[in-house]
Design a protein around this motif. Sequence first.
Motif, mmCIF file in Angstrom:
data_model
loop_
_atom_site.group_PDB
_atom_site.id
_atom_site.type_symbol
_atom_site.label_atom_id
_atom_site.label_comp_id
_atom_site.label_asym_id
_atom_site.label_seq_id
_atom_site.Cartn_x
_atom_site.Cartn_y
_atom_site.Cartn_z
ATOM 1 N N THR A 225 -11.852 5.203 -4.792
ATOM 2 C CA THR A 225 -10.925 6.331 -4.586
ATOM 3 C C THR A 225 -10.881 7.241 -5.575
ATOM 4 O O THR A 225 -11.160 8.689 -5.317
ATOM 5 C CB THR A 225 -9.449 6.021 -4.034
ATOM 6 O OG1 THR A 225 -9.703 4.959 -2.946
ATOM 7 C CG2 THR A 225 -8.690 7.144 -3.672
ATOM 8 N N ASP B 26 -1.627 8.481 -9.171
ATOM 9 C CA ASP B 26 -1.906 9.934 -8.971
ATOM 10 C C ASP B 26 -3.059 10.168 -7.864
ATOM 11 O O ASP B 26 -3.340 11.281 -7.581
ATOM 12 C CB ASP B 26 -2.168 10.479 -10.302
ATOM 13 C CG ASP B 26 -1.279 10.291 -11.147
ATOM 14 O OD1 ASP B 26 0.058 10.609 -10.839
ATOM 15 O OD2 ASP B 26 -1.498 10.298 -12.421
ATOM 16 N N ILE B 27 -3.587 9.135 -7.287
ATOM 17 C CA ILE B 27 -4.628 9.399 -6.444
ATOM 18 C C ILE B 27 -4.186 8.819 -5.024
ATOM 19 O O ILE B 27 -3.242 7.950 -5.178
ATOM 20 C CB ILE B 27 -5.905 8.554 -6.859
ATOM 21 C CG1 ILE B 27 -5.497 7.044 -7.137
ATOM 22 C CG2 ILE B 27 -6.402 9.055 -8.210
ATOM 23 C CD1 ILE B 27 -6.950 6.422 -7.240
ATOM 24 N N ASP B 28 -4.786 9.348 -4.061
ATOM 25 C CA ASP B 28 -4.337 8.980 -2.872
ATOM 26 C C ASP B 28 -5.267 7.942 -2.223
ATOM 27 O O ASP B 28 -6.513 7.938 -1.587
ATOM 28 C CB ASP B 28 -4.657 10.237 -1.687
ATOM 29 C CG ASP B 28 -3.967 9.937 -0.351
ATOM 30 O OD1 ASP B 28 -3.242 9.104 -0.004
ATOM 31 O OD2 ASP B 28 -4.262 10.644 0.586
ATOM 32 N N ALA C 290 -6.025 5.034 0.443
ATOM 33 C CA ALA C 290 -5.483 5.115 1.920
ATOM 34 C C ALA C 290 -4.827 3.528 2.140
ATOM 35 O O ALA C 290 -5.154 2.582 1.801
ATOM 36 C CB ALA C 290 -6.849 5.164 2.674
ATOM 37 N N TYR D 47 1.038 -1.200 -0.069
ATOM 38 C CA TYR D 47 -0.075 -0.072 0.008
ATOM 39 C C TYR D 47 0.791 1.280 0.115
ATOM 40 O O TYR D 47 0.546 2.433 -0.496
ATOM 41 C CB TYR D 47 -1.056 0.148 1.229
ATOM 42 C CG TYR D 47 -2.153 -0.839 1.019
ATOM 43 C CD1 TYR D 47 -3.135 -0.536 0.075
ATOM 44 C CD2 TYR D 47 -2.283 -2.015 1.481
ATOM 45 C CE1 TYR D 47 -4.280 -1.299 -0.144
ATOM 46 C CE2 TYR D 47 -3.418 -2.864 1.401
ATOM 47 C CZ TYR D 47 -4.287 -2.506 0.565
ATOM 48 O OH TYR D 47 -5.547 -3.484 0.339
ATOM 49 N N ARG D 48 1.992 1.185 0.586
ATOM 50 C CA ARG D 48 2.744 2.443 0.678
ATOM 51 C C ARG D 48 3.596 2.729 -0.649
ATOM 52 O O ARG D 48 3.706 3.661 -1.188
ATOM 53 C CB ARG D 48 3.801 2.297 1.735
ATOM 54 C CG ARG D 48 3.100 2.546 3.167
ATOM 55 C CD ARG D 48 3.656 1.944 4.447
ATOM 56 N NE ARG D 48 2.803 2.223 5.700
ATOM 57 C CZ ARG D 48 1.799 1.564 5.949
ATOM 58 N NH1 ARG D 48 1.098 0.909 4.955
ATOM 59 N NH2 ARG D 48 0.855 1.950 6.864
ATOM 60 N N ARG E 110 0.684 4.186 -3.243
ATOM 61 C CA ARG E 110 0.625 5.263 -2.906
ATOM 62 C C ARG E 110 1.512 6.117 -3.358
ATOM 63 O O ARG E 110 1.129 7.273 -3.880
ATOM 64 C CB ARG E 110 0.510 5.691 -1.382
ATOM 65 C CG ARG E 110 -0.728 4.842 -1.008
ATOM 66 C CD ARG E 110 -0.845 5.442 0.765
ATOM 67 N NE ARG E 110 -1.408 6.655 0.774
ATOM 68 C CZ ARG E 110 -1.609 7.306 1.897
ATOM 69 N NH1 ARG E 110 -1.246 6.659 3.258
ATOM 70 N NH2 ARG E 110 -2.009 8.660 2.094
ATOM 71 N N ARG E 111 2.760 5.676 -3.665
ATOM 72 C CA ARG E 111 3.770 6.476 -4.264
ATOM 73 C C ARG E 111 3.717 6.518 -5.659
ATOM 74 O O ARG E 111 4.201 7.413 -6.439
ATOM 75 C CB ARG E 111 5.166 5.988 -3.752
ATOM 76 C CG ARG E 111 5.512 6.560 -2.221
ATOM 77 C CD ARG E 111 6.923 6.128 -2.080
ATOM 78 N NE ARG E 111 7.080 6.389 -0.637
ATOM 79 C CZ ARG E 111 7.788 7.501 -0.221
ATOM 80 N NH1 ARG E 111 7.891 8.571 -1.325
ATOM 81 N NH2 ARG E 111 8.158 7.814 1.092
#
Length: 339
Positions: A191, A155-157, A159, A147-148, A151-152
């Motif tokens: 998301t 382009d969307i966050d 969670a 997940y981390r 997220r990098r």
Amino acid sequence: MDIAAKQATELSVVIPCYNERDGIAELHRRVTAACQAQAGSSYEIVLIIDGATDGTREAIFDLSRKDSHIVAIDLSRNYGHQIALSAGLELCRGERILVLDADLQDPPELLGPMMAKMDDGFDVVYGQRLKRDGESLFKRTSASLFYRLLRRMVDIDIAADTGDFRLMSRRAVDHLNAMPERYRFIRGMVTWIGLRQTAFHYHRQARFAGTTHYPLRKMVLLAMDAMTSFSIAPLRFASHLGMIFGLIGLAALVYTIVSWLEGNVIPGWTSLAAIVLILGSVQLLVLGIFGEYLGRMYMETKRRPLYIVNEIVCSDPIAEDTNSHVHRLRTLVSGGARA
């Protein structure tokens, strides 16, 4: 106002089921209690049978004949969790939709607090895990890293530490159903929709019965779907890698020419073999990344349906009257409607 609007269902609980025979009765008991506490009798429990082979299909059909709130959707084969979930979201008719896994790791009793949060004006209330009981260190660590990293890359966050456990409004689900892609990563798609979303923190429990249906192989495939659906970072990586090794190759060419001019022409098979192996490996890696995206584009252009329904079993006549899509599907399935 039409009949469908008058007889709308307040709550739908959508649950994909693979081989969950030993936990179906407990799942039904706990989900029913949670629904009755929050929606009275205005609810439905949509159980999607995703090619189960252990008797789950028969157990769910038996429940649907006894409980008019159960809608059993039997898919023609095993399509995978994300497609089965998509089928349930398309066929449910609630104004609010709770997505739940059949293993009861995400407690259905949290429906009440999640409904209260949605009352504050949110379209999506997603569960965010603070603790994961009954999972190995490898599973927890790999999920956290995935997940981390994701997220990098996107382009969307998206969670961290979230699954598909979430409560959504009808508006959010309608937008989700309008997205036709085949390789689906539901939590990322939700998301991407936007609207008002908020986290609901909880402790994930151990599995009630059976074993996980997401071994390492399926987790890797899900990760690939997530990355290729929401990121072109692998393509950028391939381009950057090609440029880097292109510069290295150019430097090696200059070195070779200079060595020739200076008369140092003693052949060195070790360095030559190393260069060939490195460049060949990089080329294959880059071709593999491009091939992965190209293959997915090819599958998307076929425009095949995401799933085929074999049979729908529901003893509630209103479910058929108020959902024209379900009614249309019932005319197509081989077994016809069964009550």
